[in-house]
Design a protein around this motif. Structure first.
Motif, mmCIF file in Angstrom:
data_model
loop_
_atom_site.group_PDB
_atom_site.id
_atom_site.type_symbol
_atom_site.label_atom_id
_atom_site.label_comp_id
_atom_site.label_asym_id
_atom_site.label_seq_id
_atom_site.Cartn_x
_atom_site.Cartn_y
_atom_site.Cartn_z
ATOM 1 N N LYS A 1 0.837 -1.206 0.000
ATOM 2 C CA LYS A 1 0.000 0.000 0.000
ATOM 3 C C LYS A 1 0.870 1.253 0.000
ATOM 4 O O LYS A 1 0.573 2.225 -0.709
ATOM 5 N N ARG B 1 -7.792 -2.078 -6.063
ATOM 6 C CA ARG B 1 -7.421 -0.669 -5.875
ATOM 7 C C ARG B 1 -6.221 -0.300 -6.745
ATOM 8 O O ARG B 1 -6.201 0.755 -7.386
ATOM 9 N N ILE B 2 -5.212 -1.172 -6.775
ATOM 10 C CA ILE B 2 -4.032 -0.885 -7.602
ATOM 11 C C ILE B 2 -4.430 -0.843 -9.076
ATOM 12 O O ILE B 2 -3.975 0.014 -9.839
ATOM 13 N N HIS C 1 -7.338 -0.005 -10.389
ATOM 14 C CA HIS C 1 -8.055 1.237 -10.688
ATOM 15 C C HIS C 1 -7.086 2.417 -10.779
ATOM 16 O O HIS C 1 -7.197 3.258 -11.694
ATOM 17 N N GLN C 2 -6.115 2.496 -9.861
ATOM 18 C CA GLN C 2 -5.126 3.564 -9.942
ATOM 19 C C GLN C 2 -4.266 3.408 -11.191
ATOM 20 O O GLN C 2 -3.903 4.390 -11.849
ATOM 21 N N LEU D 1 3.303 0.955 -10.701
ATOM 22 C CA LEU D 1 1.959 0.414 -10.495
ATOM 23 C C LEU D 1 1.780 -0.897 -11.252
ATOM 24 O O LEU D 1 1.191 -1.855 -10.734
ATOM 25 N N SER E 1 1.937 6.764 -6.884
ATOM 26 C CA SER E 1 0.583 6.701 -7.442
ATOM 27 C C SER E 1 0.493 7.197 -8.875
ATOM 28 O O SER E 1 -0.506 6.949 -9.542
ATOM 29 N N GLU E 2 1.532 7.906 -9.358
ATOM 30 C CA GLU E 2 1.526 8.395 -10.734
ATOM 31 C C GLU E 2 2.574 7.690 -11.589
ATOM 32 O O GLU E 2 2.765 8.067 -12.750
ATOM 33 N N LYS F 1 1.038 4.059 -2.864
ATOM 34 C CA LYS F 1 0.665 5.438 -2.539
ATOM 35 C C LYS F 1 1.782 6.410 -2.911
ATOM 36 O O LYS F 1 1.532 7.489 -3.463
ATOM 37 N N VAL G 1 -6.224 4.719 -14.020
ATOM 38 C CA VAL G 1 -6.279 6.189 -13.972
ATOM 39 C C VAL G 1 -4.993 6.796 -14.508
ATOM 40 O O VAL G 1 -5.015 7.771 -15.268
ATOM 41 N N VAL G 2 -3.845 6.212 -14.136
ATOM 42 C CA VAL G 2 -2.562 6.744 -14.609
ATOM 43 C C VAL G 2 -2.450 6.591 -16.124
ATOM 44 O O VAL G 2 -2.024 7.520 -16.829
#
Length: 1737
Positions: A1423, A1490-1491, A1493-1494, A1436, A1430-1431, A1427, A1497-1498
């Motif tokens: 996590k 969660r990973i 989805h992030q 990721l 995250s970008e 975090k 998003v990236v």
């Protein structure tokens, strides 16, 4: 080129028209200079000679390609008809309500709800440049927000327009946009409060007018405040010029303010009943307009909404009710009846209910109100005069009071809204939204219109200056010489109104005079301005009005009411009455020091651009005009200090019909709002501006090859323009753009279209020539063929004779026979060959079939014997298995029978012993009774002797007492009667008692005899049963011996497999010790029996003592003394039997109770014995289980042997690995020496054995010794069991001893089983280690020979670590690990496998705390790294892959069958043993989601900026589309477009994503889901942008999109991702591209569109059709009738009426289970991981 030269044939012009304002006409004859007429043809076909002035020719019409542009400044000809026509085409045909006009957004009210204001539209415009998308109110709001954030400067959005044009809605949408894109981080929901202020202000400030159902009757400037993060923190509202007269008067078909009707509609609600309201028709102030209801509006529902918004702003119900009370009071005040009393007086009835209610609601004095509504007080220097008022004066006073109250209430509500929207922090910037009335002109214009037009004059001046400033900045930026432009300056009009001795100052001066009138003021205006100021005129036919020449139009104002409205006075007496009100809200309205309206005004630091005119005194400042002028000055200061953005709202028609365009009304409003003035200013200079790239792309067709050969595009453009346009004054070259004068772009378009037309003609000429040549050649060939056949026939006819015919016939016959012979010969040859081939073929097939049948026959025979052998073997195994089962079952049955018989024997023995004891007890009691009888007989004799002596004594006493009897005879006679009665009763009683006694004795004797007989019978029965039991015991003993023999035989059979177990018999020395223990138990049993006998004796003695005590307790003498002589005489000679019977009765009772207690004791003992018997049976069953388990152990030994042999089969695999290692020799020559040294050290370590192996050996040897001892104990116990079973034959006395021994045996056998299991495990481990050491030593020796490195030992797939190393593992393996560079050299998911190996180690240790701690630390580490990065796409991707692998490892090695199907046997052995980690699997699954989805998003953030430029704007097919002029709003400043994104950029980004995911080992299914999500985003963003970009909706752009989609499909095919369903997500975009390219004319075309566009909704299809824009003159627009036809066909389709696709939509992600193929024991940890503190186990 001169403008007059453009008036040539086929060009079109605009000529004035009375109905349509302007009418289009086509020139039919070239115009020459000096012609007075222009020959034109109207659109209806009529020809016209239009008279023209050479100095003012009619305006030219723009080419069709420029019609419908987003920006009016993009038009080549900028004039009123071009603007009007462009707006009409966009509004009517394309259904587009927004258009840019330079810096102005023109918004036309559609009078219809459009799906273009959703959150998806807001997000689509957010972050976009102004001209990138279609014109929209959101684009203006985004531009203001962006400039505020970029320049840190305050912004203003000025929304203006006449009533009904949509100003309020536009302002509301801008505020909604800001609330959406700049969400506050606090929980106060400031955005919702800002939006909630609109319904309240609309309720109290909006009303229905003839032009608008929701007309704002006040101006409003809302400042939305932002913090440094540009998030909304609060707001402030300023209002201007509320129309107070509407409270007391409304014109026909108009209404009062909405809030009054909302109150009346809710009058029946319980909370409003105390207001005593009714329907709106009952009140004068709400029924003046005639119609109190608006169609489609629910006033009651709006009231609920108003209350909700009050609550949202934090205004409580008490505050709301105070407002509603005040409003209700105003309505009741309007219903107060004022009656005229003569001509000079008026009065109000004391019983007026409405006035009474008014006073009650506001808590006023009723008498005072009735008096001062009809009277007024005039105060002079000497006296105070009370003067009555006429009825009109009283009505005006009442109405003035109502207006004053409502005005104060309105200001108070605005103040409270501002208080609710105020903020505690510091305002960084703000955006102001000005919603103000536009220029107004009616048939009758009064003071309100004058103030409104005055405000618009000020705004127009500010607008002109701003436009002029922007133009100047643009010219300076492009280094173009600035020339002064003549534009309309309205400063003189403003000076006329507000300057010293201007109209407003004269009005205030007249208001100060006590007898000032409107006529006197108007006369002053005439005297000061008529013929002195050109902007002021006096009407010819009126002396009560004046005319002002405003910037928009001339307006005539009626002077009536100017003074009264400007004064806005209420009589002081009435105000004093209201001040004395006990209703606090009303009293505060009329205080001398009113509270400031807003705390925000002080926060704005603004300098005025020009000095504000200050009023000369305080009284003048209080007039409405002076107030409005000061507030307007403050507004202008604010606007001048901000960057303005302009929205001009246009009302298309007065009938409120949707998409109906009234050209007259629109032209009037365009003139009034300054749009045409902006156009005129732009047209005077260089209105058309193109970037060099746009010009080159559009007009490259006009360039020569020599010009195109140059590399500098800017230079090419200059050369081409100098060649095409000879006059250099018609254009200017800027730094980044080319500036054109009006008409030059149209001229270039004409040249371009002529060139294209010429090219088309050339193409047509060539094609038609080719077709004609082709046709001619085809006809020529046909003619030649016909001639050939014709000539042939003619020559044949000429050559035919009789002889020639005979010769020909003979030749034919000869040919016939010859050909027949040859054919027959050939046929025979072929026949013989075919027969021969068939013979050989059939023989070959027959032999082949025979061999096959023979092989099958032999195979059948072999199968028969093999199957028979297998069947016999299977039968023997089954028979052996069944016999074993039968044997064990019979043993169990026999043992059960033995147990049951032993139980019955024990029960019978106990019953015999009980009966014997009871019999002995009965004999003892009988003997006692006999002794007692003898004693009683002896006593009887003594009593008889005593009786005789007593008789003698009594006779003597009788003689002595006769004398006394005589004396007592008198008394005796009296008592004889009583005595006789008593004696008779006693006799009867005694007779009954004696009878009962004798009967009871007889019964007791008979019962005693019966019991004796029963006891004898039971004795006989018991003896018989004992004999039967003895026989059965003998039979059972024989069966037991037989079973023992069979057991011994089985033991003999298994002796071969019990070689190791036989060594345990050394401990047989313990048998004597156990025998001694048995002898001790026997002695203990004898002692217990002796104690039981002694206890029985003691019980007998106690019983005898009890009986003696009972007999002695009876005093016979006492009993006799109680009886009279007569009673004694009734007793027989054995009269003492009664006493004996009583004693016997008591004795028998005592004996019975004792017998009962003894019986209970014996029953308890019997139950205990039964329990022991059951326990013994359980022990026997346990022994049988041990016997069966021993057999299972033997089977396990066999299996272990077979397993070891199978493991030995691994050696060839190791040999194969060695051979592979040998092949790697050439690649590892440089490292040979180092590896050989290491191998020698490893071999030495193997020969000497490491310390860890030694300690393991020692522990195994110790464990073996323990296991040997345990086996010896087991043999001893089995021998003891056998001895005990032999002891059963001897005596049943040893049952208790056997039960104890069996309990001990069960305990020992359980321990023995555990020890045996551990022993087997250790033996297996030792054998494995020995085998591994042997194989590894062999491989090492071989490897040493070939000098190739290999593994030193075999691992079991675990990583040993210490608990304190958890943080280091997480730090090195998770937090500090960088995937780039490491991923290439390791297997996918290596960190996940290492983590799982650590988990296995914790599970192996069976340490729950250690396992839980490690997994929690691992999850927290993942996590944290996610975090922190995250970008970072690579990070990721890397940790998504590893989390997925870690989750799969937990599943694969969980031990659950569904996850073990594809495991190898070795992987199954590596499963977790002690813990179920399903809960952690769920946590890891949630973390992986969660990973993911992030991760998505990236990827979306990285690729989203490329989508629109690459998919829409970039030309994949070069030269297929040409750019069009873009106007003011989209002026690119770059010449080189190399930095822009292309389709290649998108494909490269996708390839980067794909390669990174593959390198990180992401599962193929997850990769497909990610690609599908990306393709959906590409399709959705592209399609949404297409919907909002009219300039992209063309046929050629559809081809470009289709080409780009094909590139994406090719990419999918190249990456083998066709099964990802990503292609289907592009289907809506593909259908939109097809829709742009398809024909859109006929009904068949409409039907085809409906059938093909299934992925597009009806709204989307109609939007694309309406937005379709031709690029060239050769394309045609989509007819509105065709759009309506398609829409009608699609009406039956059920789809969501949503225009935009949801780009935030995420497909549901699934994590498929894919087992890892990598063996844990083969995994090595790279040194780069820095995990040297971990050791592989």
């Amino acid at each position: 080129m001169a403008l007059a030269e453009l008036y040539t044939q086929y060009n079109r012009v605009w000529i004035p028209d009375n109905e349509e304002v302007w009418q289009s006409a086509e020139i039919t004859k070239n115009y020459k200079a000096g012609d007075r007429f222009l020959h034109v043809q109207l659109e209806d076909g009529t020809e016209l000679n239009y008279p023209v002035d050479p100095a003012a020719l009619p305006p030219l019409r723009n080419p069709d390609i420029l019609v419908g542009e987003n920006d009016l400044t993009a038009l080549s000809y900028l004039h009123e008809p071009a603007v009007l026509h462009n707006l009409k085409v966009r509004f009517v045909e394309s259904k587009l309500i927004y258009t840019y006009s330079g810096i102005i957004l023109v918004a036309i009210n559609p009078y219809k709800q459009l799906p273009i204001y959703g959150d998806a539209i807001i997000h689509a415009y957010s972050g976009q440049n102004m001209g990138d998308m279609d014109p929209h109110i959101f684009a203006v709001a985004e531009e203001a927000y962006k400039q505020m954030a970029r320049n840190n400067k305050n912004q203003s959005i000025i929304v203006s327009g006449e009533s009904g044009a949509g100003k309020t809605v536009s302002a509301r949408y801008t505020m909604r946009y800001f609330a959406t894109v700049s969400k506050s981080t606090s929980n106060a929901h400031v955005e919702d409060k800002v939006l909630a202020s609109n319904p309240i202000t609309e309720a109290v400030g909006n009303a229905k007018t003839t032009r608008n159902d929701n007309s704002s009757r006040f101006g409003k400037y809302t400042e939305i405040s932002f913090d440094q993060s540009y998030r909304i923190i609060g707001a402030n509202m300023r209002t201007y010029l509320l129309e107070k007269s509407r409270v007391v008067f409304q014109s026909e078909n108009e209404r009062n303010y909405h809030i009054f009707y909302q109150l009346c509609a809710s009058a029946m609600q319980p909370e409003f009943q105390h207001l005593k309201l009714g329907s709106a028709e009952k009140f004068n102030y709400t029924r003046m307009g005639g119609n109190t209801v608006i169609e489609g509006v629910d006033d009651r529902a709006n009231m609920v909404e108003t209350q909700k918004t009050f609550a949202l702003l934090g205004l409580k119900e008490d505050f709301q009710m105070d407002i509603f009370k005040t409003l209700a009071a105003i309505l009741h005040l309007g219903n107060v009846e004022i009656t005229a009393v003569g001509d000079e007086r008026s009065s109000i009835s004391p019983e007026d209910s409405h006035l009474n209610i008014f006073c009650d609601l506001l808590d006023l004095n009723f008498d005072k109100m009735t008096q001062w509504l009809c009277h007024r007080k005039i105060i002079t220097t000497s006296e105070t005069v009370i003067k009555p008022m006429t009825k009109p004066q009283a009505v005006n006073a009442r109405d003035a009071l109502a207006k004053k109250i409502y005005s104060h209430l309105f200001d108070f509500i605005v103040e409270r809204i501002n208080q609710a929207l105020q903020f505690t922090g510091k305002q960084h910037t703000f955006i102001g939204v000005l919603d103000i009335y536009g220029f107004e002109t009616f048939d009758v214009n009064s003071f309100e219109q004058f103030c409104i037009n005055y405000a618009n004059e000020k705004l127009q001046l500010q607008f002109n200056l701003h436009v002029f400033k922007l133009e100047q900045e643009e010219y300076m930026k492009e280094d173009i010489p600035w020339t002064l432009i003549d534009f309309y300056d309205n400063q003189p009009v403003i000076d006329l109104i507000e300057a010293k001795m201007g109209i407003l100052e004269l009005l205030d001066e007249e208001c100060l005079l006590p007898h000032g009138t409107d006529e006197n003021w108007l006369q002053k205006l005439y005297n000061n301005f008529v013929n002195k100021n050109a902007l002021f005129e006096k009407p010819r036919m009126s002396n009560t009005s004046f005319i002002i020449q405003h910037f928009a139009d001339k307006v005539e104002y009626k002077c009536e009411g100017f003074l009264e409205k400007n004064r806005d006075t209420v009589y002081e007496v009435l105000m004093e009455i209201l001040k004395e009100s006990k209703f606090r809200l009303c009293a505060n309205f009329f205080q001398d020091n009113p509270v400031s309206i807003s705390p925000f005004s002080s926060t704005i630091n603004i300098k005025s651009a020009r000095p504000v005119l200050k009023p000369p005194n305080k009284q003048l400042r209080m007039t409405v005009g002076s107030k409005f002028r000061s507030s307007l000055s403050l507004l202008m200061e604010t606007l001048n200090a901000t960057t303005p953005h302009y929205v001009r709202c246009i009302k298309p028609n007065d009938e409120k019909q949707p998409f109906e365009f009234d050209s007259k009304r629109v032209a009037q409003q365009l003139r009034a709002c300054g749009v045409l003035e902006t156009i005129r200013i732009s047209a005077q200079s260089y209105p058309s501006r193109w970037t060099y790239i746009e010009f080159f792309s559009r007009y490259s067709i006009l360039m020569t090859q020599q010009e195109l050969s140059l590399n500098d595009k800017k230079q090419i453009c200059k050369i081409v323009l100098q060649r095409l346009i000879q006059d250099p004054n018609q254009y200017q070259f800027g730094r980044t753009k080319i500036f054109f004068r009006a008409g030059q772009v149209a001229y270039l378009e004409k040249l371009r279209s002529d060139k294209l037309r010429h090219a088309c003609i050339m193409i047509q000429k060539s094609v038609r020539g080719w077709l004609q040549r082709k046709k001619f050649l085809r006809i020529k060939q046909a003619a030649v063929t016909i001639q050939q056949y014709f000539r042939g026939q003619r020559t044949v006819r000429q050559a035919i004779t009789a002889r020639a015919l005979k010769q020909t016939w003979a030749a034919i016959i000869i040919q016939k026979y010859c050909r027949g012979y040859l054919v027959r010969k050939l046929c025979q040859l072929i026949h013989v060959a075919a027969v021969t081939i068939q013979a050989f073929t059939r023989g070959f097939l027959a032999r082949k079939k025979y061999r096959k049948m023979l092989e099958e026959h032999k195979a059948v025979i072999l199968q028969k014997y093999a199957r028979a052998w297998l069947a016999r073997r299977r039968f023997q195994n089954i028979r052996r298995f069944v016999s074993n089962i039968q044997l064990s079952y019979r043993v169990q049955r026999l043992q059960k029978k033995i147990e049951e018989q032993s139980r019955e024997n024990h029960g019978l023995l106990e019953r015999l012993t009980n009966l014997a004891s009871t019999h002995m007890n009965d004999l003892d009691t009988i003997q006692k009774l006999e002794l007692e009888l003898e004693k009683l007989t002896a006593q009887k004799r003594t009593y008889e002797e005593k009786g005789k002596k007593y008789k003698e004594d009594s006779e003597q006493k009788i003689f002595k007492l006769e004398n006394q009897n005589k004396e007592l005879r008198e008394q005796k006679e009296t008592l004889e009667i009583k005595l006789q009665e008593k004696t008779e009763e006693m006799k009867e009683k005694m007779d009954g008692l004696t009878k009962q006694l004798f009967d009871d004795i007889q019964k007791e004797e008979s019962q005693r005899m019966i019991l004796e007989k029963k006891i004898q019978n039971q004795k006989q029965d018991y003896e018989k049963e004992i004999e039967l039991l003895k026989g059965e015991i003998k039979v059972l003993k024989e069966e037991k011996s037989w079973l023992q023999q069979q057991v011994q035989q089985e033991i003999i059979i298994q002796d071969g497999l019990k070689i190791e177990v036989g060594q345990l018999t050394k401990q047989a020395q313990k048998i004597p010790e156990l025998q001694k223990e048995i002898e001790l138990l026997q002695t203990q049993k004898l002692d217990v029996e002796k104690q039981a006998q002694s206890q029985k004796r003691e019980m007998r003695e106690k019983m005898s003592e009890v009986t003696k005590q009972l007999l002695e307790s009876y005093d016979f003498e006492d009993v006799r003394s109680r009886l009279s002589t007569e009673d004694l005489e009734h007793l027989n000679e054995d009269g003492e039997l009664w006493f004996a019977y009583e004693g016997l009765k008591k004795a028998t009772r005592v004996l019975e109770s004792h017998f009962q207690s003894q019986k209970e004791i014996y029953e308890n003992e019997i139950e205990g014995l039964n329990f022991k018997v059951e326990h013994l049976s359980q022990d026997i069953n346990h022994l049988q289980k041990l016997f069966r388990e021993e057999n299972d152990i033997n089977d396990g030994i066999r299996l272990e042997v077979s397993r070891l042999t199978s493991e030995n089969m691994v050696i060839p695999d190791l040999k194969q690995q060695v051979s592979e290692l040998e092949n790697q020799k050439l690649d590892l020559e440089n490292r040979l020496q180092e590896q050989t040294v290491k191998l020698k050290e490893m071999s030495n370590q193997l020969h000497h054995e490491p310390e860890g192996d030694r300690t393991l050996r020692r522990t195994n040897e110790a464990q073996n010794e323990i296991n040997i001892k345990a086996k010896e104990r087991l043999n001893v116990i089995t021998q003891e069991i056998e001895g005990l079973s032999n002891g059963l034959k001897q005596d049943e006395i040893h049952d208790e001893v056997k039960s104890k021994i069996k309990q001990e045996t069960t305990r020992l056998t359980v321990e023995n089983m555990d020890l045996e299991e551990k022993l087997d495990m250790k033996d297996r481990i030792i054998k494995k280690l020995e085998d591994q050491i042997k194989t590894l030593t062999k491989t090492i020796e071989k490897v040493n020979e070939v000098h190739v490195p290999t593994l030193s030992k075999e691992y079991i797939g675990m990583m040993e670590y210490k608990k304190e190393d958890e943080e280091r593992i997480v730090q090195n393996l998770i937090l500090d690990l960088k995937p780039r560079g490491v991923v290439v050299n390791m297997i996918p998911g290596l960190p996940a496998h290492i983590l799982f190996m650590c988990v296995r180690y914790a599970d192996y240790l069976n340490d729950a705390d250690m396992l839980k701690s490690f997994i929690n630390v691992t999850i927290d580490g993942i996590k944290q790294v996610v975090k922190e990065n995250s970008e970072d796409f690579e990070m990721l991707s890397f940790w998504l892959s590893n989390t997925y692998y870690f989750l799969n490892c937990l599943k694969q090695y969980s031990g659950e069958e569904e996850f073990m199907k594809s495991n190898t046997p070795r992987q199954n052995k590596n499963c977790l043993k002690h813990f179920d980690l399903s809960e952690y699997r769920q946590i890891l699954s949630d973390l992986a989601i969660r990973i993911y989805h992030q991760f998505i998003v990236v990827m979306e953030n990285n690729i989203q900026p490329m989508i629109v430029p690459g998919m829409l704007e970039y030309e994949s097919l070069q030269g297929i589309s040409g750019l069009k002029p873009t106007g003011f709003r989209k002026r690119s400043s770059s010449i080189d477009d190399t930095d822009t994104y292309t389709m290649t950029s998108i494909l490269q980004q996708l390839s980067y994503f794909y390669s990174t995911m593959c390198q990180n080992g992401l599962d193929s299914e997850l990769l497909k889901q990610a690609v599908k999500q990306l393709f959906f985003l590409i399709g959705a963003v592209t399609l949404n942008s297409l919907f909002l970009r009219k300039d992209m909706c063309s046929c050629r752009k559809g081809m470009q999109i289709r080409c780009n989609i094909s590139y994406l499909e090719e990419w999918l095919k190249d990456k083998n991702l066709q099964s990802s369903n990503a292609k289907e997500t592009l289907e809506p975009l593909a259908q939109a591209a097809w829709l742009l390219q398809v024909k859109k004319i006929t009904d068949d075309d409409a039907k085809e569109i409906c059938e093909h566009c299934t992925s597009l909704s009806t709204v989307q299809i109609v939007k694309i059709l309406n937005s379709y824009t031709p690029i060239d003159d050769f394309e045609k627009r989509v007819a509105p009738s065709f759009v309506r036809k398609v829409q009608a066909m699609l009406n039956n389709r059920e789809d969501v009426p949503q225009l935009m696709l949801d780009t935030k939509y995420l497909f549901q992600v699934t994590f498929p289970f894919t087992p890892s193929p990598h063996a844990l024991e083969m995994i090595q940890v790279p040194s780069s991981f820095k995990l040297g503190f971990l050791t592989r186990v």
